[in-house]
Design an enzyme around this catalytic site. Structure first.
Site, PDB file in Angstrom:
ATOM      1  N   CYS A   2       0.830  -1.200   0.000  1.00  0.00           N
ATOM      2  CA  CYS A   2       0.000   0.000   0.000  1.00  0.00           C
ATOM      3  C   CYS A   2       0.866   1.252   0.000  1.00  0.00           C
ATOM      4  O   CYS A   2       1.965   1.262   0.546  1.00  0.00           O
ATOM      5  CB  CYS A   2      -0.896   0.012   1.233  1.00  0.00           C
ATOM      6  SG  CYS A   2      -1.941  -1.449   1.407  1.00  0.00           S
ATOM      7  N   ARG A  28       3.823   1.069  -6.946  1.00  0.00           N
ATOM      8  CA  ARG A  28       3.895   0.069  -5.883  1.00  0.00           C
ATOM      9  C   ARG A  28       2.873  -1.041  -6.079  1.00  0.00           C
ATOM     10  O   ARG A  28       2.979  -2.113  -5.487  1.00  0.00           O
ATOM     11  CB  ARG A  28       3.676   0.739  -4.523  1.00  0.00           C
ATOM     12  CG  ARG A  28       4.779   1.712  -4.146  1.00  0.00           C
ATOM     13  CD  ARG A  28       4.402   2.526  -2.935  1.00  0.00           C
ATOM     14  NE  ARG A  28       4.299   1.705  -1.727  1.00  0.00           N
ATOM     15  CZ  ARG A  28       5.291   1.537  -0.862  1.00  0.00           C
ATOM     16  NH1 ARG A  28       6.457   2.094  -1.087  1.00  0.00           N
ATOM     17  NH2 ARG A  28       5.129   0.815   0.223  1.00  0.00           N
ATOM     18  N   TRP A  75      -3.440  -2.209  -1.522  1.00  0.00           N
ATOM     19  CA  TRP A  75      -3.208  -3.544  -2.101  1.00  0.00           C
ATOM     20  C   TRP A  75      -3.872  -4.519  -1.146  1.00  0.00           C
ATOM     21  O   TRP A  75      -3.436  -4.704  -0.013  1.00  0.00           O
ATOM     22  CB  TRP A  75      -1.713  -3.820  -2.212  1.00  0.00           C
ATOM     23  CG  TRP A  75      -1.349  -5.002  -3.051  1.00  0.00           C
ATOM     24  CD1 TRP A  75      -1.098  -5.020  -4.386  1.00  0.00           C
ATOM     25  CD2 TRP A  75      -1.146  -6.346  -2.596  1.00  0.00           C
ATOM     26  NE1 TRP A  75      -0.761  -6.286  -4.797  1.00  0.00           N
ATOM     27  CE2 TRP A  75      -0.784  -7.122  -3.718  1.00  0.00           C
ATOM     28  CE3 TRP A  75      -1.240  -6.972  -1.351  1.00  0.00           C
ATOM     29  CZ2 TRP A  75      -0.527  -8.485  -3.636  1.00  0.00           C
ATOM     30  CZ3 TRP A  75      -0.996  -8.334  -1.265  1.00  0.00           C
ATOM     31  CH2 TRP A  75      -0.634  -9.066  -2.403  1.00  0.00           C
ATOM     32  N   ASN A 101      -0.750   0.660   6.033  1.00  0.00           N
ATOM     33  CA  ASN A 101      -0.032  -0.346   5.253  1.00  0.00           C
ATOM     34  C   ASN A 101       0.443  -1.400   6.236  1.00  0.00           C
ATOM     35  O   ASN A 101       1.190  -1.099   7.161  1.00  0.00           O
ATOM     36  CB  ASN A 101       1.168   0.287   4.535  1.00  0.00           C
ATOM     37  CG  ASN A 101       1.980  -0.735   3.757  1.00  0.00           C
ATOM     38  OD1 ASN A 101       1.508  -1.832   3.471  1.00  0.00           O
ATOM     39  ND2 ASN A 101       3.204  -0.375   3.404  1.00  0.00           N
ATOM     40  N   GLY A 102       0.015  -2.648   6.068  1.00  0.00           N
ATOM     41  CA  GLY A 102       0.415  -3.707   6.978  1.00  0.00           C
ATOM     42  C   GLY A 102      -0.727  -4.665   7.246  1.00  0.00           C
ATOM     43  O   GLY A 102      -1.755  -4.654   6.564  1.00  0.00           O
ATOM     44  N   GLU A 483      14.697 -16.315 -13.994  1.00  0.00           N
ATOM     45  CA  GLU A 483      14.358 -14.903 -14.050  1.00  0.00           C
ATOM     46  C   GLU A 483      13.595 -14.558 -15.324  1.00  0.00           C
ATOM     47  O   GLU A 483      12.636 -13.772 -15.290  1.00  0.00           O
ATOM     48  CB  GLU A 483      15.631 -14.055 -13.941  1.00  0.00           C
ATOM     49  CG  GLU A 483      15.425 -12.554 -14.076  1.00  0.00           C
ATOM     50  CD  GLU A 483      14.583 -11.941 -12.982  1.00  0.00           C
ATOM     51  OE1 GLU A 483      14.182 -10.766 -13.136  1.00  0.00           O
ATOM     52  OE2 GLU A 483      14.306 -12.628 -11.972  1.00  0.00           O
ATOM     53  N   LYS A 487       9.817 -12.975 -15.327  1.00  0.00           N
ATOM     54  CA  LYS A 487       9.440 -11.730 -15.988  1.00  0.00           C
ATOM     55  C   LYS A 487       8.208 -11.921 -16.867  1.00  0.00           C
ATOM     56  O   LYS A 487       7.311 -11.081 -16.899  1.00  0.00           O
ATOM     57  CB  LYS A 487      10.611 -11.200 -16.836  1.00  0.00           C
ATOM     58  CG  LYS A 487      11.716 -10.574 -16.039  1.00  0.00           C
ATOM     59  CD  LYS A 487      11.266  -9.281 -15.394  1.00  0.00           C
ATOM     60  CE  LYS A 487      11.973  -9.023 -14.075  1.00  0.00           C
ATOM     61  NZ  LYS A 487      11.653  -9.884 -12.979  1.00  0.00           N
ATOM     62  N   GLU A 490       5.138 -12.364 -14.608  1.00  0.00           N
ATOM     63  CA  GLU A 490       4.768 -11.155 -13.874  1.00  0.00           C
ATOM     64  C   GLU A 490       3.970 -10.169 -14.709  1.00  0.00           C
ATOM     65  O   GLU A 490       2.970  -9.611 -14.233  1.00  0.00           O
ATOM     66  CB  GLU A 490       6.036 -10.440 -13.376  1.00  0.00           C
ATOM     67  CG  GLU A 490       6.708 -11.080 -12.187  1.00  0.00           C
ATOM     68  CD  GLU A 490       7.944 -10.312 -11.770  1.00  0.00           C
ATOM     69  OE1 GLU A 490       8.107 -10.072 -10.566  1.00  0.00           O
ATOM     70  OE2 GLU A 490       8.755  -9.955 -12.645  1.00  0.00           O
ATOM     71  N   HIS A 506      13.649 -34.954 -16.959  1.00  0.00           N
ATOM     72  CA  HIS A 506      13.062 -35.502 -15.735  1.00  0.00           C
ATOM     73  C   HIS A 506      11.663 -34.955 -15.490  1.00  0.00           C
ATOM     74  O   HIS A 506      11.266 -34.746 -14.336  1.00  0.00           O
ATOM     75  CB  HIS A 506      13.977 -35.207 -14.543  1.00  0.00           C
ATOM     76  CG  HIS A 506      15.316 -35.849 -14.657  1.00  0.00           C
ATOM     77  ND1 HIS A 506      15.563 -37.154 -14.304  1.00  0.00           N
ATOM     78  CD2 HIS A 506      16.496 -35.373 -15.136  1.00  0.00           C
ATOM     79  CE1 HIS A 506      16.833 -37.451 -14.526  1.00  0.00           C
ATOM     80  NE2 HIS A 506      17.410 -36.369 -15.047  1.00  0.00           N
ATOM     81  N   LYS A 605       5.335  -3.518  -5.892  1.00  0.00           N
ATOM     82  CA  LYS A 605       6.764  -3.316  -6.107  1.00  0.00           C
ATOM     83  C   LYS A 605       7.564  -3.764  -4.901  1.00  0.00           C
ATOM     84  O   LYS A 605       8.582  -4.424  -5.025  1.00  0.00           O
ATOM     85  CB  LYS A 605       7.035  -1.834  -6.398  1.00  0.00           C
ATOM     86  CG  LYS A 605       8.515  -1.522  -6.647  1.00  0.00           C
ATOM     87  CD  LYS A 605       9.040  -2.252  -7.864  1.00  0.00           C
ATOM     88  CE  LYS A 605      10.489  -1.944  -8.135  1.00  0.00           C
ATOM     89  NZ  LYS A 605      11.041  -2.789  -9.209  1.00  0.00           N
TER      90      LYS A 605
END
Length: 610
Positions: A2, A28, A75, A101-102, A483, A487, A490, A506, A605
């Site tokens: 948030c 964010r 968020w 925020n939390g 990575e 990407k 995301e 495998h 973020k």
């Protein structure tokens, strides 16, 4: 997570200041937004699901003048991302407003108690409990005392701002686990979760520590602990400019940050390489040569992209310095019983320096007696302040939610760390000079790769409608595969998996058919011939191959459907180069699929809540 911002001061345009601040916090990640202003003894407030532009539409025609207010981008953690659950939250009499925020872990017990006392709740959130607790105590106490009493009753994390219609000369904020930065202006005070929200107005800031409060008036401010003990803070000056958080002509922050990498990699090395002796200096480590030589084991902890950088760091440090390295998910490290012995050095890697799991893991390691370092981007962040020492990566503000330039800068710093430790052990001056030269060449090589952007875009046009991808690499390029897949997931919402190339047989090979694009990271390194064998296996099953390899490699041309070239470097530095086209590929696929590249759904973020 948030984003929060508050203002108190001489300006009568608090609404404009808050909305501008919220826009600086959009990166964010969020799903709703809201604002509250104190004016003429009452609260003016509005909130809505969706983006800030929707909030602005709702506020059209509303008088947003005043000199005290708070605002929020949410968020969702508890309760659906709708208007009712959006912040700010108000007390029963609609005289106190709070943004948070939390996560309040014991909110259910507190809510039941408050309901028994007659408090009525309107939302599904844990946050609303806080504003009702403050209301309970505010009847008999000043606002800051009521906040202190309320916070002593909650378990969990918080970064909060509180205002009250009956106290138009006071803005109260507090933190525990969620960042709070205070911006100091002339006759005004800004309080936010992020420097970006206030940089337009001031560069002078202080950072609250856990269990601390800020009480600001129109004339001054002071900081205390939750126990009401006075706290003095040093004032820091923010070094970066507002222009650094603008798009600079690019359509998205992510693309801008991808193209900034030649410079950010150079910045990560600036003043740290010694060409004449083939060495590096990292003064931020704050350790003597004797202490560095005594290191027996290194533990690298991180989350997401930072964890992938740590995996590459493991290859680098073990290859160059021959020191055993373990890589841990920060979220797992703190909940098991990690072994920390004498001679163990722990590095917490985090772009923001605020990642809650990484911060908790750092604290756990410190509690067990480890010497702890931070590798961070954000100066003054909590991890940077709480670690014994560390290294900044100097990538500048990274606005795109999907990390790009911070990743390559983290790898660069880990390369420098490996060189520092290696030169103290078995790396000769001649070998060190070779490594230094290769590192110094990286920025120009990255710039060369970026010239292939149009070619990568054409590949994206061929595959953007596919819903599954595999990414394969060996050695230090296996984390690059992870990575690259991350990407794509995301920002384009395409299912993608990264694997060590040898593991394809495998299990994942069962997925390969004519509809499966497989991205191979296959520079001509020591594992090259093995990866060629994997490519043949994919082609035998009609899979589509996209290969990242060196210029002039004709072997791959004959096998791959598409080839993206990267320059030659030392084997363990290929990850810095190989990841660039994967970032571009993910970006272009996301754009072609119509996704919000800079603010992908459900992502934040900086993850500041568990």
């Amino acid at each position: 997570m948030c984003g929060i911002i508050g203002y108190i001061g001489q300006s009568n345009e608090v609404g404009k200041i808050l909305i501008e601040g919220l826009k600086r916090l959009e990166y964010r990640g969020y799903d709703s937004a809201g604002i509250a202003i104190v004016r003429d003894g009452s609260l003016t407030w509005e909130k809505t699901a969706g983006k800030i532009v929707k909030l602005e539409e709702k506020l059209r025609g509303t008088d947003l003048s005043g000199s005290l207010g708070i605002a929020h981008t949410r968020w969702a953690t508890h309760g659906e991302p709708n208007r009712v659950n959006a912040h700010p939250h108000l007390d029963c009499e609609k005289k106190i407003a709070l943004v948070h925020n939390g996560i309040i872990e014991n909110y259910k017990v507190l809510k039941q108690s408050l309901e028994a006392e007659g408090h009525e709740f309107e939302t599904e959130t844990d946050t609303e409990v806080l504003v009702h607790l403050i209301e309970k105590f505010y009847k008999d106490d000043e606002l800051e005392v009521a906040v202190q009493k309320a916070l002593k009753m909650v378990d969990g994390t918080y970064g909060i701002l509180v205002i009250a219609a009956d106290d138009p000369d006071k803005l109260v904020g507090a933190r525990n686990g969620s960042p709070i930065v205070v911006g100091i202006g002339e006759g005004e005070c800004f309080v936010a979760s992020d420097v970006a929200a206030i940089l337009k107005h001031t560069r002078q800031v202080i950072y609250l520590e856990d269990h601390e409060m800020i009480v600001a008036t129109h004339e001054s401010f002071h900081t205390t602990t939750i126990e009401n003990e006075h706290v003095d803070h040093n004032v820091h000056e923010v070094e970066w400019d507002l222009e650094m958080i603008e798009k600079g002509g690019f359509p998205h922050f992510m693309l801008k940050e991808i193209f900034e990498q030649p410079e950010t990699i150079r910045n990560a090395m600036r003043g740290r390489l010694i060409s004449s002796t083939g060495d590096a200096r990292l003064g931020g480590l704050n350790m003597t040569e004797e202490e560095l030589r005594a290191i027996k084991r290194i533990v690298l902890i991180g989350c997401g992209t930072s964890w992938h950088a740590a995996l590459i760091g493991e290859y680098l440090i073990e290859e160059i310095a021959r020191i055993p390295v373990e890589v841990e998910y920060a979220s797992e490290f703190r909940y098991r019983n990690p072994v920390i012995e004498d001679g163990t050095l722990v590095f917490a890697i985090s772009q923001s320096g605020e990642t809650v799991d990484t911060l908790a893991a750092l604290r756990e390691a410190e509690k067990r007696g480890a010497h702890c370092m931070g590798i961070c981007n954000v100066v003054g962040s909590t991890i940077a302040r709480e670690s014994h020492a560390g290294v900044y990566i100097h990538a500048g503000p990274e606005i795109g939610v999907a990390s790009t330039k911070a990743f390559t800068s983290q790898i660069t710093v880990l390369s420098l760390l490996a060189l520092v430790l290696g030169r103290m052990r078995m790396v000769s001056s001649t070998e060190g000079q070779k490594i230094v030269k290769a590192l110094q060449t990286l920025p120009d090589q990255v710039a060369e790769i970026l010239k292939s952007d149009d070619e990568v875009k054409k590949i994206a046009e061929a595959y953007y409608q596919h819903n599954n991808f595999l990414y394969l690499g060996r050695g230090a390029n296996y984390p690059v595969a992870l990575e690259g897949a991350l990407k794509l997931k995301e920002i384009s919402y395409v299912h993608a998996e990264g694997y060590p190339a040898a593991e394809m047989k495998h299990g994942p090979i069962a997925l390969i058919d004519e509809n499966m694009p497989v991205v191979f990271i296959c520079p001509k390194d020591s594992a090259y011939n093995k990866v060629i064998g994997n490519i043949n296996e994919v082609k035998a099953r009609q899979g589509k191959v996209i290969a990242i390899t060196n210029k002039g490699n004709k072997d791959v041309i004959d096998m791959a459907d598409h080839v993206i070239y990267i320059p030659k470097t030392l084997d363990f530095l290929y990850p810095v180069l190989a990841v660039i086209p994967l970032q571009l590929l993910a970006y272009h696929i996301a754009v072609l699929r119509g996704c919000n590249v800079d603010q992908p759904r459900n992502l934040a973020k900086s993850v500041t809540v568990e």
